[in-house]
Write an enzyme that holds these catalytic residues in place. Structure first.
Site, PDB file in Angstrom:
ATOM      1  CG  HIS A  63      -1.758   1.188   1.397  1.00 31.72           C
ATOM      2  ND1 HIS A  63      -1.502   2.141   2.366  1.00 31.72           N
ATOM      3  CD2 HIS A  63      -2.850   1.632   0.725  1.00 31.72           C
ATOM      4  CE1 HIS A  63      -2.396   3.100   2.283  1.00 31.72           C
ATOM      5  NE2 HIS A  63      -3.221   2.822   1.302  1.00 31.72           N
ATOM      6  CD  GLU A  66      -2.720   2.567  -3.568  1.00 28.41           C
ATOM      7  OE1 GLU A  66      -3.324   3.658  -3.478  1.00 28.41           O
ATOM      8  OE2 GLU A  66      -3.051   1.547  -2.917  1.00 28.41           O
ATOM      9  CG  HIS A  67      -0.252   6.141  -0.417  1.00 31.82           C
ATOM     10  ND1 HIS A  67      -0.690   7.173   0.376  1.00 31.82           N
ATOM     11  CD2 HIS A  67      -1.257   5.229  -0.438  1.00 31.82           C
ATOM     12  CE1 HIS A  67      -1.906   6.893   0.828  1.00 31.82           C
ATOM     13  NE2 HIS A  67      -2.262   5.710   0.357  1.00 31.82           N
ATOM     14  CD  GLU A 138      -4.788   6.567   3.397  1.00 34.25           C
ATOM     15  OE1 GLU A 138      -4.842   5.313   3.422  1.00 34.25           O
ATOM     16  OE2 GLU A 138      -4.414   7.208   2.405  1.00 34.25           O
TER      17      GLU A 138
END
Length: 418
Positions: A63, A66-67, A138
């Protein structure tokens, strides 16, 4: 044969000289285009071997990558997409990461941006530390959502001490532990042309677009190779019941079923959802029995997930008598027989699935994402459509045992003050 199957098999699969597989669907009647690129890499892939050395990365690394891939050495890909009036996004799951955009203009310029960001890893210590704060925010946000915490707790219990017991974005501790070296080694191990697919659904001419892809790909230094397709041996489910206390106004009752199936089984999710529809939709006899017993006060919802080596279903509702709901549903599903299935409901579900398969052809986003996600699983979308169109009621009977023999977990989320 469904329109497009033969074309997809024979004409629309292209491999660039450096190994990237491209699935192209020409849709001259579409005003919008979809372009997505995906990799078989997610939060389950924490351990891997690169150049003969074993690495273990923190949960949430996929993840994190991905960022950070949207950050290029001299620009921000999101800003570039915005300049081109393109809608772009990305997401990471346990098994894959996908980056995509849609546009009503020509795809040439945004396609170059997408390929550049995907094949240009740029991770600096300073940027990584800044990104940690964003991702930690988040995670804090999700911690404030009781439903999200409850769902994760169900997976923690259903598959103890596995990758499913960890949020895809990781934990606060694991994110803090991610270092630049983790990102680079994981990227090199998984972001290879052999492990990636590019899907394009567009009204532009195929030859022109593929020539652009080939030309652009030639400018990147890419990696080849595949990681072993590891399968996990999960621990036994030791609990049959779970209670979670949270700041909620109403009580949620959820029955989770751990089934012995995986994503290689064609249409498995569709068959299980069809069976659950037949039992739990408002038109069914069992639904009305539950209603008379006041077992629920809101809609009964359910979903099914299949992974490389696992499959599970979760059935949930709001209830003032959660024990009644869970007891009755567990009893019903543990002893399901073909005679329990409502044939009228199954017929409606079959018609819905066949209509959905056809209607997907008119949605560029749905069509593109379905083709890409299935391709990453080694499944042809159009072959899946063919199977869907040929489904029969009798086929459902073969899938009842996955439910009846599944391991069931009865979970309740209720107010911590009661």
């Amino acid at each position: 044969m469904f329109l497009g199957v033969k074309q997809m098999k024979n004409k629309h699969i292209y491999t660039t000289k450096n190994g990237l597989k491209v699935l192209y669907v020409y849709k001259p009647e579409f005003y919008k285009s979809y372009v997505g690129i995906g990799v078989n890499y997610g939060n389950r892939d924490l351990e891997f071997v690169l150049h003969g050395k074993k690495y273990v990365t923190p949960s949430g690394t996929a993840h994190f990558i991905e960022h950070k891939l949207f950050q290029l050495p001299d620009k921000d890909a999101f800003a570039e997409f915005a300049k081109l009036n393109v809608t772009a996004n990305a997401y990471t799951s346990n098994e894959k990461t996908i980056y995509y955009f849609t546009t009503t203009s020509k795809i040439d310029a945004p396609l170059k941006v997408l390929l550049e960001m995907y094949w240009t890893p740029y991770f600096t210590k300073e940027d990584v530390e800044k990104e940690k704060d964003i991702i930690l925010s988040e995670l804090s946000m999700y911690e404030d959502i009781p439903d999200a915490k409850f769902s994760q707790k169900i997976l923690d219990t259903l598959y103890p001490k596995s990758f499913l017991a960890q949020p895809v974005a990781g934990t606060k501790e694991s994110v803090q532990n991610i270092q630049v070296e983790d990102l680079f080694t994981a990227y090199q191990a998984f972001y290879t042309t052999d492990n990636s697919y590019l899907v394009i659904v567009s009204n532009q001419k195929r030859e022109e677009v593929l020539a652009l892809v080939e030309e652009t790909m030639a400018t990147f230094k890419v990696h080849r190779g595949l990681q072993p397709n590891k399968r996990e041996s999960f621990q036994e489910l030791k609990k049959k019941n779970l209670t979670v206390l949270a700041d909620v106004e109403q009580t949620t009752a959820s029955l989770a079923i751990r089934m012995e199936a995986d994503e290689t089984m064609p249409l498995f999710c569709n068959y299980i959802i069809g069976i659950l529809d037949s039992i739990l939709s408002p038109m069914s006899e069992f639904y009305n029995e539950l209603y008379k017993k006041k077992a629920f006060i809101a809609d009964i919802e359910y979903y099914v997930v299949t992974l490389r080596d696992a499959s599970y279903a979760v059935i949930s509702t709001i209830s003032k008598t959660p024990q009644v709901f869970l007891k009755e549903v567990r009893k019903k599903l543990s002893h399901l027989k073909p005679s329990d299935l409502n044939l009228d409901i199954l017929n409606l579900y079959l018609k819905h699935m066949k209509a959905k398969s056809i209607l997907e052809q008119d949605s560029v986003e749905t069509l593109g994402e379905e083709i890409l996600t299935l391709a990453l699983e080694g499944i042809s979308y159009y072959e899946e459509v063919e199977r869907s169109l040929s489904m029969h009621i009798e086929d459902y009977y073969e899938y009842l045992s996955y439910i009846t023999q599944g391991k069931m977990l009865a979970a309740i989320c209720k107010n911590s003050k009661n």
